[in-house]
Enzyme design. Structure first.
Site, PDB file in Angstrom:
ATOM      1  N   ASP A  80      -0.670  -8.244   5.942  1.00 25.29           N
ATOM      2  CA  ASP A  80      -1.741  -8.121   5.040  1.00 25.29           C
ATOM      3  C   ASP A  80      -2.923  -7.335   5.950  1.00 25.29           C
ATOM      4  OD1 ASP A  80      -3.522  -7.885   3.007  1.00 25.29           O
ATOM      5  OD2 ASP A  80      -3.186 -10.084   2.168  1.00 25.29           O
TER       6      ASP A  80
HETATM    7  C1  BGC Z   1      -4.690  -7.793  -0.023  1.00 26.83           C
HETATM    8  C2  BGC Z   1      -3.436  -7.257  -0.373  1.00 26.83           C
HETATM    9  C3  BGC Z   1      -3.466  -5.620  -0.345  1.00 26.83           C
HETATM   10  C4  BGC Z   1      -4.421  -5.314   0.983  1.00 26.83           C
HETATM   11  C5  BGC Z   1      -4.571  -3.740   0.781  1.00 26.83           C
HETATM   12  C6  BGC Z   1      -5.728  -7.391   1.007  1.00 26.83           C
HETATM   13  O1  BGC Z   1      -6.784  -7.624   0.820  1.00 26.83           O
HETATM   14  O2  BGC Z   1      -4.847  -9.287   0.191  1.00 26.83           O
HETATM   15  O3  BGC Z   1      -2.689  -7.702  -1.620  1.00 26.83           O
HETATM   16  O4  BGC Z   1      -2.616  -5.113  -0.606  1.00 26.83           O
HETATM   17  O5  BGC Z   1      -5.869  -5.817   0.928  1.00 26.83           O
HETATM   18  O6  BGC Z   1      -5.408  -3.274   0.050  1.00 26.83           O
END
Ligand code: BGC
Length: 745
Positions: A277
């Protein structure tokens, strides 16, 4: 086999209609997910080419492939024909293009996409075919935007109704979760795009999500939090998985050997890549050795990522071998070949924001809307004698494609509920619109909200007197009123959990006041998570639940209100009467602090409510229709089964109302004689059927006996206990219409 109870006395009179002769339909039911939604395994045909590529690469080039070089891409190796890996969010559709080094929009004019319904909506359809349709449609959009990875689906279990990302996740139930996740992933990957299944794993709260150390017992982990991830790997062949922010049993998920190496790869045979993530990596050697492949999102220049300069130094210092690096590069190259990003002559081109895709969004929205109450049969609206309708509420015009903290979609089409009614109502009916309540936050919290807060923004609950007056006048002078209330994507948002279940912005007062001046008022809630609807349920005769429902959401809602569509959505989670009734809250184990232990264990969602006999406000699986269905002739193909067999539950459903409609038959299993703790019921099968008014259909739900297994911690095995099980069939977890006992030998 023993048929205990058939609710309707006419049951035995019902005869089979044509559908029960449809052999293909019946055999389809007993096929496994793999054959229903065939997926492609990662091919190992390119190993020689991969060897040759790795042999040519410098250490610096390899490191470039292991971390983000911009917000949503890694480096490729141009001289060797290895492209960058382009990624995009996400669950609501293809995110607008983001600047290379910041979250600011890139300002493109060709990145308008279809806004698809949120995952909660897909789950409420209880229709795996629509989940495939969603994945396939959004996968085409990903290709049209030249993406290799779609950061979707998000499949964490809804542990608490307050979770900020509840709308982004499917359900509280592991079985429904996997049945929706698998076709979604296959749909995406059928377009030469990798699905990235997130957030692996036990990422069930936003509060302290960056560091909270989650503890669950092993059985709970296996039975509740992992089944959909396992099915994503083993049945859907997901090509990538996203490592979550939080810790599990002391180690960050992105450097968690047990989760990434032992379970994901050794046990489940995952051959794809693990992407972190955004900013979820905390080490260099440990993260790679413990199973992560790509680090994304760190808020630092690219060379300062843990897997950039620090990694090169670690290799040079002998802290990690180049063979270890090559192992990760090999995995990355395999998936790049797999989606034809390398050597791809016939890669899917895709298409963006087409009428077909808007129709896909409509089809999902239309089946997701849940009719919660229709006591006076105000719905569907009968327009004879109606000259005017008051449309009240900020949610009548609120758009949700963008908003909140987290990924949205830039779209040219978002039909609001008010637009939908204008599109669908005859011109002679006057709409008296009044905003009713304002979306307002108290100053300090609003400032925090724009940063990243771990607490929901505090809302101003007092109604604006002028807005209230307008609303009441509109309601008084109209033949009937429709209030569009609920929440929105600024209020329900990533990075915050809600404080409580209350409706924000003073809406409860507004609804009660409007009901007092016009009892012919229909209340439509728009949201992604349970709210406190006790008073509204009591006072209002008509209640609809809708979602952040995509580009065509307003049209779908109008079609339900006006009866062009007969509602068939079912809640994918339990709506509690009080937050204290929900398991994580009843056990006082949310949100924890530095760490959180899931004290309710396997008793998540309806498992808790049903086992403890706590009455919910609306149960899991609940949703009404404009017609009525009668279940009968419930039987199984055999009386006793061995472990490798499938239980076939045969039943008949008759549509006894005067409208065509769809019903979701749900099979819950109980094992009262079990030697271990079991929930009172567990969903183990379901089927959505369309039945014409007056028609009868025979159906089969097939449950592999293996689905009845529990996870035995001492032997690390899934065990099916012998003995008598009760299969309960109904149209919600609380409305059981018949049951059959079977034996497992
Ligand atoms: C989220 C993810 C997301 C990523 C990119 C993170 O804050 O938890 O679900 O894909 O950001 O935007």
């Amino acid at each position: 086999m023993r048929v205990n109870l058939i609710v309707f006395s006419l049951a035995t009179l019902i005869l089979c209609n044509t559908s029960c002769k449809d052999a293909t339909k019946l055999t389809k039911d007993v096929k496994t997910e793999k054959t229903l939604f065939p997926s492609k395994e990662i091919s190992l045909d390119n190993e020689t080419k991969i060897d040759a590529l790795i042999a040519e690469m410098t250490l610096e080039e390899k490191a470039g492939m292991l971390h983000g070089s911009s917000k949503f891409a890694t480096e490729g190796v141009e001289r060797l024909g290895i492209p960058k890996m382009n990624m995009t969010d996400g669950p609501l559709g293809i995110r607008e293009e983001i600047s290379k080094d910041s979250w600011a929009p890139a300002g493109w004019d060709n990145d308008f996409a279809t806004y698809y319904p949120a995952a909660g909506s897909v789950a409420a359809t209880w229709n795996p075919e629509l989940s495939y349709k969603f994945g396939n449609s959004v996968g085409q959009e990903a290709r049209a935007r030249d993406k290799d990875v779609l950061l979707s689906p998000a499949i964490n279990i809804i542990r608490t109704p307050l979770g900020g990302r509840t709308y982004e996740y499917f359900t509280e139930d592991p079985f429904l979760n996997k049945k929706l996740a698998v076709p979604f992933i296959v749909g995406i990957q059928d377009n030469d795009v990798m699905a990235c299944v997130k957030h692996f794993a036990v990422n069930n709260q936003e509060t302290n999500r960056d560091f909270v150390d989650v503890n669950t017992d092993e059985r709970t982990l296996r039975e509740i939090y992992l089944p959909a991830f396992k099915a994503s790997v083993q049945e859907a062949n997901a090509y990538s998985v996203m490592g979550a922010y939080n810790k599990f049993r002391g180690d960050f998920l992105c450097e968690n050997d047990y989760m990434q190496n032992k379970i994901l790869r050794d046990e489940w045979g995952f051959k794809g890549i693990v992407i972190s993530d955004w900013s979820a990596v905390h080490s260099t050697v440990k993260t790679l050795v413990n199973g992560l492949d790509i680090e994304m999102g760190t808020r630092k220049p690219a060379n300062e990522f843990f897997l950039a300069d620090k990694l090169i130094a670690a290799v040079k210092d002998g802290e990690i071998s180049e063979e270890e690096i090559d192992k990760h590069i090999r995995r990355i190259l395999r998936v790049l070949f797999q989606v034809k990003a390398i050597d791809g002559t016939d890669r899917t081109e895709g298409s963006l924001a087409t009428e077909e895709h808007y129709k896909d969004a409509y089809d999902i929205a239309e089946e997701s809307i849940v009719l919660l109450k229709n006591e006076k049969n105000l719905l569907p609206l009968q327009l004879e004698g109606i000259n005017s309708i008051a449309v009240i509420g900020n949610n009548a015009t609120k758009k949700n494609a963008l908003g909140g903290y987290g990924a949205g979609v830039k779209t040219k089409r978002e039909v609001t509920p008010l637009d939908g009614l204008k599109n669908r109502l005859p011109e002679n009916i006057k709409i008296n619109y009044a905003e009713g309540y304002l979306e307002r936050y108290s100053k300090n919290d609003n400032d925090q909200k724009i940063e990243v807060t771990l607490n929901t923004p505090t809302t101003i609950t007092e109604l604006d007197p002028e807005k209230l007056k307008e609303a009441l006048e509109a309601a008084k002078k109209s033949d009937l009123a429709i209030i569009f209330a609920g929440s929105n994507r600024d209020y329900e948002t990533e990075a915050s959990d809600r404080k409580d279940l209350s409706l924000p912005f003073g809406q409860e007062e507004l609804i009660q006041k409007v009901l007092a001046v016009n009892p012919n008022t229909i209340v439509v809630m728009i949201g992604g998570a349970p709210f406190d609807l006790n008073t509204i349920k009591e006072k209002s005769s008509s209640l609809i639940w809708s979602w952040f429902n995509g580009s065509e959401g307003g049209n779908a809602l109008a079609d339900v209100i006006l009866g062009k569509v007969n509602p068939s959505g079912k809640l994918p989670w339990t709506m509690p009467k009080r937050i204290e009734d929900s398991p994580a809250h009843a056990t006082n184990s949310f949100p924890g602090d530095e760490s959180v232990t899931y004290e309710e264990g396997i008793m998540v969602g309806y498992r808790w409510f049903d086992t403890k006999n706590i009455e919910p406000l609306y149960p899991f699986g609940f949703g009404l229709s404009y017609t009525d269905f009668m279940f009968s002739n419930i039987s199984t193909n055999k009386e006793s089964y061995s472990e490798d067999e499938d239980i076939q539950i045969h039943f008949t459903i008759k549509n006894i109302g005067d409208r065509d409609g769809k019903e979701v038959a749900q099979v819950y299993v109980s094992h009262p004689g079990s030697s271990i703790e079991k929930a009172a019921k567990e969903l183990k099968g379901f089927k959505k059927v369309f039945i014409k008014s007056g028609a009868t259909q025979n159906a089969i739900i097939s449950i592999p006996v293996k689905e009845l297994a529990y996870y035995q911690v001492s032997t690390k095995k899934w065990v099916v206990e012998k003995g008598t099980y009760i299969l309960k069939i109904g149209n919600s977890s609380r409305n059981i219409l018949g049951e059959v006992s079977i034996k497992i030998n």
